[in-house]
Design a protein around this motif. Structure first.
Motif, mmCIF file in Angstrom:
data_model
loop_
_atom_site.group_PDB
_atom_site.id
_atom_site.type_symbol
_atom_site.label_atom_id
_atom_site.label_comp_id
_atom_site.label_asym_id
_atom_site.label_seq_id
_atom_site.Cartn_x
_atom_site.Cartn_y
_atom_site.Cartn_z
ATOM 1 N N GLN A 8 -81.370 -31.319 -33.239
ATOM 2 C CA GLN A 8 -80.032 -31.460 -33.775
ATOM 3 C C GLN A 8 -79.618 -30.171 -34.471
ATOM 4 O O GLN A 8 -80.439 -29.356 -34.857
ATOM 5 N N GLU A 9 -78.306 -30.032 -34.637
ATOM 6 C CA GLU A 9 -77.775 -28.822 -35.279
ATOM 7 C C GLU A 9 -78.107 -28.847 -36.764
ATOM 8 O O GLU A 9 -77.636 -29.698 -37.505
ATOM 9 N N PRO A 10 -78.929 -27.913 -37.242
ATOM 10 C CA PRO A 10 -79.283 -27.900 -38.662
ATOM 11 C C PRO A 10 -78.116 -27.430 -39.522
ATOM 12 O O PRO A 10 -77.202 -26.754 -39.066
ATOM 13 N N ALA A 11 -78.191 -27.780 -40.806
ATOM 14 C CA ALA A 11 -77.126 -27.420 -41.737
ATOM 15 C C ALA A 11 -76.944 -25.909 -41.825
ATOM 16 O O ALA A 11 -75.819 -25.418 -41.961
ATOM 17 N N GLY A 12 -78.040 -25.142 -41.755
ATOM 18 C CA GLY A 12 -77.939 -23.694 -41.862
ATOM 19 C C GLY A 12 -77.086 -23.085 -40.763
ATOM 20 O O GLY A 12 -76.309 -22.150 -41.005
ATOM 21 N N LEU A 13 -77.188 -23.610 -39.545
ATOM 22 C CA LEU A 13 -76.386 -23.087 -38.436
ATOM 23 C C LEU A 13 -74.912 -23.437 -38.634
ATOM 24 O O LEU A 13 -74.029 -22.647 -38.280
ATOM 25 N N ASN A 14 -74.660 -24.593 -39.204
ATOM 26 C CA ASN A 14 -73.277 -24.966 -39.493
ATOM 27 C C ASN A 14 -72.671 -24.027 -40.530
ATOM 28 O O ASN A 14 -71.499 -23.645 -40.433
ATOM 29 N N LEU A 15 -73.456 -23.639 -41.531
ATOM 30 C CA LEU A 15 -72.959 -22.687 -42.530
ATOM 31 C C LEU A 15 -72.630 -21.343 -41.893
ATOM 32 O O LEU A 15 -71.603 -20.725 -42.202
ATOM 33 N N LEU A 16 -73.486 -20.863 -40.991
ATOM 34 C CA LEU A 16 -73.211 -19.611 -40.284
ATOM 35 C C LEU A 16 -71.932 -19.726 -39.453
ATOM 36 O O LEU A 16 -71.110 -18.801 -39.417
ATOM 37 N N SER A 17 -71.760 -20.858 -38.797
ATOM 38 C CA SER A 17 -70.558 -21.073 -37.996
ATOM 39 C C SER A 17 -69.311 -21.080 -38.867
ATOM 40 O O SER A 17 -68.273 -20.512 -38.493
ATOM 41 N N GLN A 18 -69.402 -21.696 -40.035
ATOM 42 C CA GLN A 18 -68.265 -21.702 -40.954
ATOM 43 C C GLN A 18 -67.931 -20.286 -41.430
ATOM 44 O O GLN A 18 -66.750 -19.944 -41.617
ATOM 45 N N MET A 19 -68.945 -19.450 -41.620
ATOM 46 C CA MET A 19 -68.690 -18.064 -42.009
ATOM 47 C C MET A 19 -67.940 -17.319 -40.916
ATOM 48 O O MET A 19 -66.994 -16.568 -41.180
ATOM 49 N N ALA A 20 -68.345 -17.533 -39.669
ATOM 50 C CA ALA A 20 -67.636 -16.900 -38.558
ATOM 51 C C ALA A 20 -66.193 -17.393 -38.486
ATOM 52 O O ALA A 20 -65.275 -16.625 -38.177
ATOM 53 N N HIS A 21 -65.981 -18.675 -38.796
ATOM 54 C CA HIS A 21 -64.620 -19.220 -38.766
ATOM 55 C C HIS A 21 -63.739 -18.564 -39.822
ATOM 56 O O HIS A 21 -62.528 -18.400 -39.609
ATOM 57 N N GLN A 22 -64.307 -18.168 -40.947
ATOM 58 C CA GLN A 22 -63.522 -17.461 -41.961
ATOM 59 C C GLN A 22 -62.975 -16.144 -41.402
ATOM 60 O O GLN A 22 -61.870 -15.715 -41.762
ATOM 61 N N ILE A 23 -63.718 -15.510 -40.514
ATOM 62 C CA ILE A 23 -63.236 -14.264 -39.901
ATOM 63 C C ILE A 23 -62.099 -14.553 -38.933
ATOM 64 O O ILE A 23 -61.142 -13.775 -38.828
ATOM 65 N N VAL A 24 -62.165 -15.670 -38.219
ATOM 66 C CA VAL A 24 -61.040 -16.091 -37.370
ATOM 67 C C VAL A 24 -59.788 -16.258 -38.226
ATOM 68 O O VAL A 24 -58.710 -15.742 -37.891
ATOM 69 N N LEU A 25 -59.929 -16.971 -39.339
ATOM 70 C CA LEU A 25 -58.790 -17.177 -40.239
ATOM 71 C C LEU A 25 -58.298 -15.852 -40.822
ATOM 72 O O LEU A 25 -57.089 -15.622 -40.945
ATOM 73 N N ALA A 26 -59.232 -14.980 -41.171
ATOM 74 C CA ALA A 26 -58.864 -13.679 -41.744
ATOM 75 C C ALA A 26 -58.095 -12.827 -40.741
ATOM 76 O O ALA A 26 -57.165 -12.100 -41.115
ATOM 77 N N SER A 27 -58.461 -12.910 -39.474
ATOM 78 C CA SER A 27 -57.738 -12.157 -38.442
ATOM 79 C C SER A 27 -56.283 -12.598 -38.380
ATOM 80 O O SER A 27 -55.369 -11.764 -38.268
ATOM 81 N N ALA A 28 -56.069 -13.908 -38.457
ATOM 82 C CA ALA A 28 -54.700 -14.417 -38.427
ATOM 83 C C ALA A 28 -53.927 -13.973 -39.668
ATOM 84 O O ALA A 28 -52.740 -13.598 -39.583
ATOM 85 N N THR A 29 -54.586 -13.994 -40.820
ATOM 86 C CA THR A 29 -53.922 -13.578 -42.059
ATOM 87 C C THR A 29 -53.562 -12.100 -42.017
ATOM 88 O O THR A 29 -52.454 -11.698 -42.417
ATOM 89 N N LEU A 30 -54.478 -11.272 -41.527
ATOM 90 C CA LEU A 30 -54.189 -9.840 -41.458
ATOM 91 C C LEU A 30 -53.067 -9.565 -40.462
ATOM 92 O O LEU A 30 -52.222 -8.691 -40.696
ATOM 93 N N ALA A 31 -53.025 -10.320 -39.373
ATOM 94 C CA ALA A 31 -51.916 -10.168 -38.424
ATOM 95 C C ALA A 31 -50.587 -10.487 -39.102
ATOM 96 O O ALA A 31 -49.581 -9.811 -38.870
ATOM 97 N N GLU A 32 -50.581 -11.506 -39.963
ATOM 98 C CA GLU A 32 -49.366 -11.827 -40.725
ATOM 99 C C GLU A 32 -48.992 -10.679 -41.647
ATOM 100 O O GLU A 32 -47.813 -10.317 -41.770
ATOM 101 N N ILE A 33 -49.986 -10.121 -42.318
ATOM 102 C CA ILE A 33 -49.720 -9.022 -43.252
ATOM 103 C C ILE A 33 -49.061 -7.858 -42.535
ATOM 104 O O ILE A 33 -48.130 -7.225 -43.049
ATOM 105 N N LEU A 34 -49.527 -7.563 -41.328
ATOM 106 C CA LEU A 34 -48.982 -6.432 -40.585
ATOM 107 C C LEU A 34 -47.569 -6.699 -40.095
ATOM 108 O O LEU A 34 -46.872 -5.763 -39.684
ATOM 109 N N GLY A 35 -47.130 -7.970 -40.136
ATOM 110 C CA GLY A 35 -45.819 -8.306 -39.590
ATOM 111 C C GLY A 35 -44.744 -8.578 -40.623
ATOM 112 O O GLY A 35 -43.632 -8.986 -40.260
ATOM 113 N N VAL A 36 -45.051 -8.368 -41.910
ATOM 114 C CA VAL A 36 -44.054 -8.677 -42.947
ATOM 115 C C VAL A 36 -43.750 -7.434 -43.777
ATOM 116 O O VAL A 36 -44.537 -6.479 -43.795
ATOM 117 N N PRO A 37 -42.625 -7.430 -44.500
ATOM 118 C CA PRO A 37 -42.310 -6.302 -45.399
ATOM 119 C C PRO A 37 -43.345 -6.189 -46.513
ATOM 120 O O PRO A 37 -44.021 -7.158 -46.876
#
Length: 205
Positions: A8-37
């Motif tokens: 089964q998927e251990p908790a540690g791997l889920n934590l690593l996956s959540q960290m990678a997801h933060q980078i997905v979210l950060a990419s979207a946020t930075l794209a927003e930053i580049l598109g506003v005044p």
């Protein structure tokens, strides 16, 4: 037969996956930053700081989990390396956002959007890869694709810098170069993660 370290998927791997997801979210946020005044940067940069804080929280949660768990899905040094590279990539995304705001940059060349697209794709692939670390047979394609994307990012960076040298005066060049350097370093951190996965695949084969 698939190489499965744990059923089964251990908790540690889920934590690593959540960290990678933060980078997905950060990419979207930075794209927003580049598109506003510039006047709208502050709120979005605060959102980016929150992504970075969440990444650090997950990183420390993983360290605690590894110390207190009797069985870990991978050697502790491998899990620590993956977590560290993910957190460092997030820190560089945060730095890029902060630099955009500090420099009051309202427009960046299209190459910036190209790099963010690559980072977002790398992060999306890594979200799934971290969850799948107990099925190593499924991860060779991930390893290869991340390396391909990183080469593309490095080519984009070289062209971006060359264009800036040709088109900009020193001060705007220096400001834009700082952003370009942060973004390409994120892609290199994502490559380090994939290389670590490759090392795990080889060791466990």
């Amino acid at each position: 037969m698939k190489l499965r370290l744990f059923p089964q998927e251990p908790a540690g791997l889920n934590l690593l996956s959540q960290m990678a997801h933060q980078i997905v979210l950060a990419s979207a946020t930075l794209a927003e930053i580049l598109g506003v005044p510039a006047a709208e940067h502050a709120k979005l940069v605060e959102d980016m700081h929150n992504h970075e804080a969440k990444s650090a929280e997950l990183h420390f949660a993983l360290l605690t989990h590894m110390r207190t768990s009797f069985v870990n899905p991978l050697p502790r040094e491998d899990m620590y390396a993956l977590s560290r590279y993910l957190n460092e990539a997030m820190e560089k995304m945060d730095a890029a956002a902060e630099l955009v705001a500090l420099y009051k940059l309202e427009r960046l060349p299209k190459r910036a959007a190209d790099q963010l697209e690559i980072i977002s794709r790398q992060a999306e692939l890594t979200v799934d890869a971290m969850r799948g670390l107990n099925n190593l047979d499924d991860l060779e394609d991930y390893w290869i694709e991340i390396l391909r994307l990183t080469k593309r990012a490095e080519r984009t960076h070289r062209v971006w810098v060359a264009d800036m040298i040709a088109d900009m005066k020193w001060a705007p060049y220096a400001r834009n170069r700082d952003i370009a350097n942060q973004l390409v370093e994120v892609t290199k951190d994502m490559r380090r993660i994939a290389t670590q996965v490759g090392s795990i695949i080889v060791k466990e084969s």
